[in-house]
Design a protein around this motif. Sequence first.
Motif, mmCIF file in Angstrom:
data_model
loop_
_atom_site.group_PDB
_atom_site.id
_atom_site.type_symbol
_atom_site.label_atom_id
_atom_site.label_comp_id
_atom_site.label_asym_id
_atom_site.label_seq_id
_atom_site.Cartn_x
_atom_site.Cartn_y
_atom_site.Cartn_z
ATOM 1 N N HIS A 26 0.709 -1.063 0.433
ATOM 2 C CA HIS A 26 0.134 0.017 -0.098
ATOM 3 C C HIS A 26 0.743 1.811 -0.051
ATOM 4 O O HIS A 26 0.810 2.477 -0.509
ATOM 5 C CB HIS A 26 -0.618 0.071 1.040
ATOM 6 N N LEU A 29 1.709 2.355 -3.654
ATOM 7 C CA LEU A 29 0.330 2.354 -4.486
ATOM 8 C C LEU A 29 -0.872 3.798 -3.859
ATOM 9 O O LEU A 29 -0.679 4.315 -4.758
ATOM 10 C CB LEU A 29 -0.477 1.228 -3.669
ATOM 11 N N TYR A 30 -0.657 3.826 -2.671
ATOM 12 C CA TYR A 30 -1.123 5.312 -2.222
ATOM 13 C C TYR A 30 -0.427 6.640 -2.703
ATOM 14 O O TYR A 30 -0.746 7.315 -2.491
ATOM 15 C CB TYR A 30 -1.115 4.898 -0.428
ATOM 16 N N GLU A 39 -1.882 -6.619 -7.553
ATOM 17 C CA GLU A 39 -3.604 -6.620 -8.229
ATOM 18 C C GLU A 39 -4.459 -7.287 -7.233
ATOM 19 O O GLU A 39 -5.981 -7.187 -7.091
ATOM 20 C CB GLU A 39 -3.532 -6.677 -9.767
ATOM 21 N N CYS A 40 -4.297 -8.117 -6.170
ATOM 22 C CA CYS A 40 -5.052 -9.127 -4.982
ATOM 23 C C CYS A 40 -5.436 -7.779 -4.230
ATOM 24 O O CYS A 40 -6.394 -8.250 -3.450
ATOM 25 C CB CYS A 40 -4.535 -10.483 -5.009
ATOM 26 N N GLY A 41 -5.347 -6.925 -3.711
ATOM 27 C CA GLY A 41 -4.953 -6.035 -3.203
ATOM 28 C C GLY A 41 -5.032 -6.354 -1.488
ATOM 29 O O GLY A 41 -4.888 -5.940 -0.470
ATOM 30 N N GLY A 42 -3.729 -8.111 -1.564
ATOM 31 C CA GLY A 42 -3.285 -8.157 -0.472
ATOM 32 C C GLY A 42 -4.435 -9.632 0.398
ATOM 33 O O GLY A 42 -3.862 -9.489 0.935
ATOM 34 N N ALA A 43 -4.615 -9.476 -0.329
ATOM 35 C CA ALA A 43 -5.269 -10.954 -0.107
ATOM 36 C C ALA A 43 -5.075 -12.017 0.637
ATOM 37 O O ALA A 43 -5.868 -12.293 2.032
ATOM 38 C CB ALA A 43 -6.240 -11.542 -1.510
ATOM 39 N N SER A 45 -3.346 -13.529 -2.971
ATOM 40 C CA SER A 45 -3.767 -14.504 -3.579
ATOM 41 C C SER A 45 -2.999 -14.192 -5.065
ATOM 42 O O SER A 45 -3.469 -15.020 -5.616
ATOM 43 C CB SER A 45 -5.462 -14.379 -3.961
ATOM 44 N N THR A 48 2.536 -10.233 -7.157
ATOM 45 C CA THR A 48 1.806 -9.245 -7.917
ATOM 46 C C THR A 48 2.782 -7.272 -6.777
ATOM 47 O O THR A 48 2.472 -7.056 -7.684
ATOM 48 C CB THR A 48 0.778 -8.763 -8.903
ATOM 49 N N PHE A 108 3.863 -9.221 -13.627
ATOM 50 C CA PHE A 108 3.336 -10.633 -14.831
ATOM 51 C C PHE A 108 4.378 -10.959 -15.527
ATOM 52 O O PHE A 108 5.164 -11.173 -15.704
ATOM 53 C CB PHE A 108 1.988 -9.221 -15.434
ATOM 54 N N ASN B 131 -7.674 4.734 -3.835
ATOM 55 C CA ASN B 131 -7.001 5.217 -2.372
ATOM 56 C C ASN B 131 -7.960 5.754 -1.664
ATOM 57 O O ASN B 131 -7.851 6.094 -0.584
ATOM 58 C CB ASN B 131 -6.128 6.033 -3.124
ATOM 59 N N HIS B 379 -11.909 -8.614 -1.265
ATOM 60 C CA HIS B 379 -11.925 -9.522 0.774
ATOM 61 C C HIS B 379 -12.560 -9.663 1.188
ATOM 62 O O HIS B 379 -13.316 -9.974 2.287
ATOM 63 C CB HIS B 379 -10.945 -7.797 0.822
#
Lengths: 108, 424
Positions: A26, A29-30, A39-43, A45, A48, A108, B131, B379
């Motif tokens: 994050h 990204l932030y 891309e999975c947002g931190g699942a 899963s 990447t 990727f 964000n 999620h």
Amino acid sequence: MPKITYVSHDGRAATVEVPVGENVMHGALYNGVEGIAGECGGAPSCATCHCYIDEAWAATVGGPANDVEKELLEAAACEVKPTSRLSCQITVTDDLDGLIVHLPETQF
Amino acid sequence: MATESSEMVFVQDPANPQCPNLPKRAGPDQIPDHVPPELILDAGLITGAEYLQEPHDYMAAMHEKFPPVFYNVSPFGNSWILTKHEDCLHVLRNAETFRNLEAAPFPRDPNDYFFFIPQEIDPPHHRKYRNIVDPLFCPAGVAKLEGKIRQRAGDLIDQFAAKGECEFTTAFGRPLPVSVFLDIMGLPQDMLPTFVEWADIMIHSQDPAEVGMAFGKAIAYLKGAIAEKKANPDEGVISLIANASIDGRPLSDKEVFGFVCFLWIGGLDTVYATLNNIWLWLARNPDRVQEIIDRPGDMHKIVEELLRRYSVTFSSRYVTHDIELRGVRMKAGDRVMTCLPAANFDPDVFPDPLKVDFDRPRKTILAFTVGVHSCMGGHLARLELRVALEEWLKRIPRFSVKPGTEIAYKPGGVVGPAAVPLVW
């Protein structure tokens, strides 16, 4: 606030402040730092948000947090090294102020 | 045949949205010249009789029945369809070549246009919107909701557990995710049945006039809710968005509306359909239910595998410049649909694809797509599914489909059975 430096595969460094409790994925990204997809947002899963912990920080940060991270790292697009981590699994603490992570050429 | 190269130019200003007026092609009369005749097919997805018999089996069989890339002709819109895992990843990860415009099939007034945000926003703007909400929807953010979700799930099951039967979709599949969503958005729980009705028409009705009417009611309601949250901010997501800024300016009215409206649509139907599909499978596979009960430490991989096996939707893009994919030429303005359930059944990536195997080697699943536009609710969906399984199996460990039931699937862009009567 802890400062984290992200070094791109061609050597460009970006230093940003990341709040304690956030994760290193994050943090990129932030703050608009390129080179991490997450891309999975931190699942977690996907693999990447792969990064290499700077040698000087490797002992402090430590290896993969769990078996899931270890397994996912095997699917990373770029070479997996002993310092490889998924940046979504690294939580920022005051001890990580000054952390340097190196980013692979592609996620990727 | 036209051979000149083409490019789609559409400059996006998220704060002042303009209708992109992209080509709408539908039916056999609107097939571009560059499509080879042998690739023109009708896959019978979404509404076809054979598909509606058992949509997931049907999409798994697409790997044998159809070429991996083909041009699907349908009265609802013509589009390339991709079924290979690798090709879907490629499209979803290359947001510059494959743009996410006019992504949602709901009618918008071209003179009062709005974007569905963040779905229809290109990088780099896209990230600024994500964000705003990602801290709430990231794993750590949704983890704070676990207690509330658990309580809502338990309360719902307690209402019917002693009866020995329920119609799953209305008793649990619908109210659980929608009530959680209302909590998150900061909307009143008594709107639940009304929202469900609007969303059901919007997503599953085949009558455009009816869809337009339901969407119109939702728009009016959401505009009112946004005005209320601007006047009286609270902890909910509508308030967060209504009062958010990017690039040092407050979001415009259209940005706020497009963002809230998109979340509203996204939150109402997908987890619902996912639960319905999975409970039908559980009811038919008591030995696998026991396996889940016996492996409480493996809930995360159980949830991932069930999401792979029962993905519920599709994702489309517009091609922005001429490309070749798996040897097939595509031109700017072509529409491409990644058939996510089919990609999750790609036998090259997931051998014996219809088998539910909790110990599969980890591969990227496409239930939530990938790339910048990957589902922000993923999620939350995973958490809801895990908690729902845990709470249900604690109370009702053995159940089956009511004898004599014929399962019918709903047509439309979200895949799931219309009703799942259960007995125990």
